[in-house]
Design a protein around this motif. Structure first.
Motif, PDB file in Angstrom:
ATOM      1  N   ARG A   1      -5.555  -2.920  -6.207  1.00  0.00           N
ATOM      2  CA  ARG A   1      -6.468  -1.781  -6.192  1.00  0.00           C
ATOM      3  C   ARG A   1      -5.820  -0.399  -6.140  1.00  0.00           C
ATOM      4  NH1 ARG A   1      -9.919  -5.063  -1.870  1.00  0.00           N
ATOM      5  NH2 ARG A   1      -7.763  -5.707  -1.475  1.00  0.00           N
TER       6      ARG A   1
ATOM      7  N   ARG B   1       0.839  -1.195   0.000  1.00  0.00           N
ATOM      8  CA  ARG B   1       0.000   0.000   0.000  1.00  0.00           C
ATOM      9  C   ARG B   1       0.874   1.244   0.000  1.00  0.00           C
ATOM     10  NH1 ARG B   1      -2.976  -2.812  -1.731  1.00  0.00           N
ATOM     11  NH2 ARG B   1      -4.997  -3.520  -1.040  1.00  0.00           N
TER      12      ARG B   1
ATOM     13  N   ALA C   1      -5.603   5.719  -0.894  1.00  0.00           N
ATOM     14  CA  ALA C   1      -6.678   6.218  -0.035  1.00  0.00           C
ATOM     15  C   ALA C   1      -7.183   5.151   0.921  1.00  0.00           C
ATOM     16  CB  ALA C   1      -7.811   6.728  -0.917  1.00  0.00           C
ATOM     17  N   ASP C   2      -7.039   3.875   0.563  1.00  0.00           N
ATOM     18  CA  ASP C   2      -7.720   2.808   1.288  1.00  0.00           C
ATOM     19  C   ASP C   2      -6.832   1.572   1.366  1.00  0.00           C
ATOM     20  OD1 ASP C   2      -9.667   1.121   2.311  1.00  0.00           O
ATOM     21  OD2 ASP C   2     -11.228   1.888   0.973  1.00  0.00           O
ATOM     22  N   ALA C   3      -6.791   0.931   2.534  1.00  0.00           N
ATOM     23  CA  ALA C   3      -6.063  -0.339   2.635  1.00  0.00           C
ATOM     24  C   ALA C   3      -6.947  -1.492   2.177  1.00  0.00           C
ATOM     25  CB  ALA C   3      -5.599  -0.581   4.061  1.00  0.00           C
ATOM     26  N   TYR C   4      -8.255  -1.222   1.958  1.00  0.00           N
ATOM     27  CA  TYR C   4      -9.262  -2.247   1.657  1.00  0.00           C
ATOM     28  C   TYR C   4      -9.154  -3.344   2.717  1.00  0.00           C
ATOM     29  CZ  TYR C   4      -9.575   0.278  -2.751  1.00  0.00           C
ATOM     30  OH  TYR C   4      -9.722   1.262  -3.683  1.00  0.00           O
ATOM     31  N   ASP C   5      -9.123  -4.625   2.284  1.00  0.00           N
ATOM     32  CA  ASP C   5      -9.159  -5.706   3.272  1.00  0.00           C
ATOM     33  C   ASP C   5      -7.773  -6.183   3.710  1.00  0.00           C
ATOM     34  OD1 ASP C   5      -8.668  -6.560   0.735  1.00  0.00           O
ATOM     35  OD2 ASP C   5     -10.151  -8.165   0.720  1.00  0.00           O
TER      36      ASP C   5
END
Ligand code: C5P
Length: 248
Positions: free
Chosen positions: A218, A187, A192-196
């Protein structure tokens, strides 16, 4: 130290057109792509041929895990031009890993296709330390388990493992420099997001940890400009390799 940090982009979509358009936009800066269950189950082997036709290489990430005979026969059907890496779950045990290798060797000999490298998934990067100890292997330390799985995979003749960046140093020590480490859970600081993902590092940290390949999905594929996001990751990798004394 630091690994070579080649970037693999995960094409997690169920549209062949979308996957191929991403490859076209990212080539030639990114030459290796991960085809996982979503894309393979929806589009089948044709998508591999189409990606390879664009000059790219494929890590076919189907994470096989079943009894040895089933895995050996199933993985043999996946040996095809363009596939550079295939994977199985180390949790399937040493007999299963050996049977997978035997299946790949036999299919490669029969078809004249260069044998893909077979690697083993250790523990998913979406599983954190507490979940591992509570739900999957009570009382076991995730780091020790990953290194043990890697050692067994090496003894079975596999080429490497999929692992979080946190365990790369221990794997290098136990399995040697030529044992390949493929690291998802990457990441960039700007993502913006680490997701899962639970056990993740930035591209720079993963290279400095010694990862050979970084799998990024992603943060690139869902970016406003996948190409700019990929170039930013590549710049970060290049700088980290330079700082680790690898040159470019
Ligand atoms: O979008 P993201 O960067 O999280 O994608 C990571 C990819 O790596 C996914 O396709 C996922 O299936 C895969 N992967 C993982 N952890 C593992 C093995 C594979 O995240 N241990």
């Amino acid at each position: 130290m630091g690994g070579k940090g080649e970037v693999i982009v995960a094409l997690d979509t169920d549209s062949s057109d979308e996957a191929l358009s991403l490859v076209e936009r990212l080539m030639p800066d990114i030459v290796m792509y991960k085809v996982g269950m979503q894309l393979f189950y929806s589009c089948g082997p044709a998508v591999i041929h189409n990606i390879a036709a664009l000059g790219a290489r494929v890590f076919l990430d189907l994470k096989l895990h079943d009894i040895p005979a089933t895995v050996g026969r199933a993985i043999a059907t996946l040996v095809m031009r363009g596939v550079d890496i295939l994977d199985v779950h180390a949790a399937g045990g040493s007999d299963m890993m050996k049977e997978a290798l035997a299946g790949v060797s036999a299919a490669s000999r029969a078809s004249g296709v260069q044998p893909p490298r077979v690697i083993a998934v250790t523990v998913l990067t979406s599983i954190d330390r507490d979940t591992y100890t509570r739900e999957i292997a009570p009382g076991c330390d995730i780091g020790d388990a990953v290194v043990r799985m890697a050692r067994i995979a090496r003894e079975c003749g596999l080429a490497g493992v999929v692992t979080s960046a946190f365990e790369v140093a221990g794997i290098r020590k136990a399995c040697g420099e030529d044992f390949v480490t493929v690291v998802p859970g990457v990441r960039p600081a700007w993502a913006a997001d680490a997701y899962d993902q639970r056990r993740y590092m930035t591209p720079r940290q993963a290279v400095l940890a010694g990862a050979d390949y970084l799998v990024v999905g992603r943060p690139i594929t869902r970016a406003e400009s996948p190409r700019n996001a990929a170039l930013a990751v590549l710049d970060e990798v290049k700088e980290a390799r330079h700082d680790a004394g690898h040159g470019c």
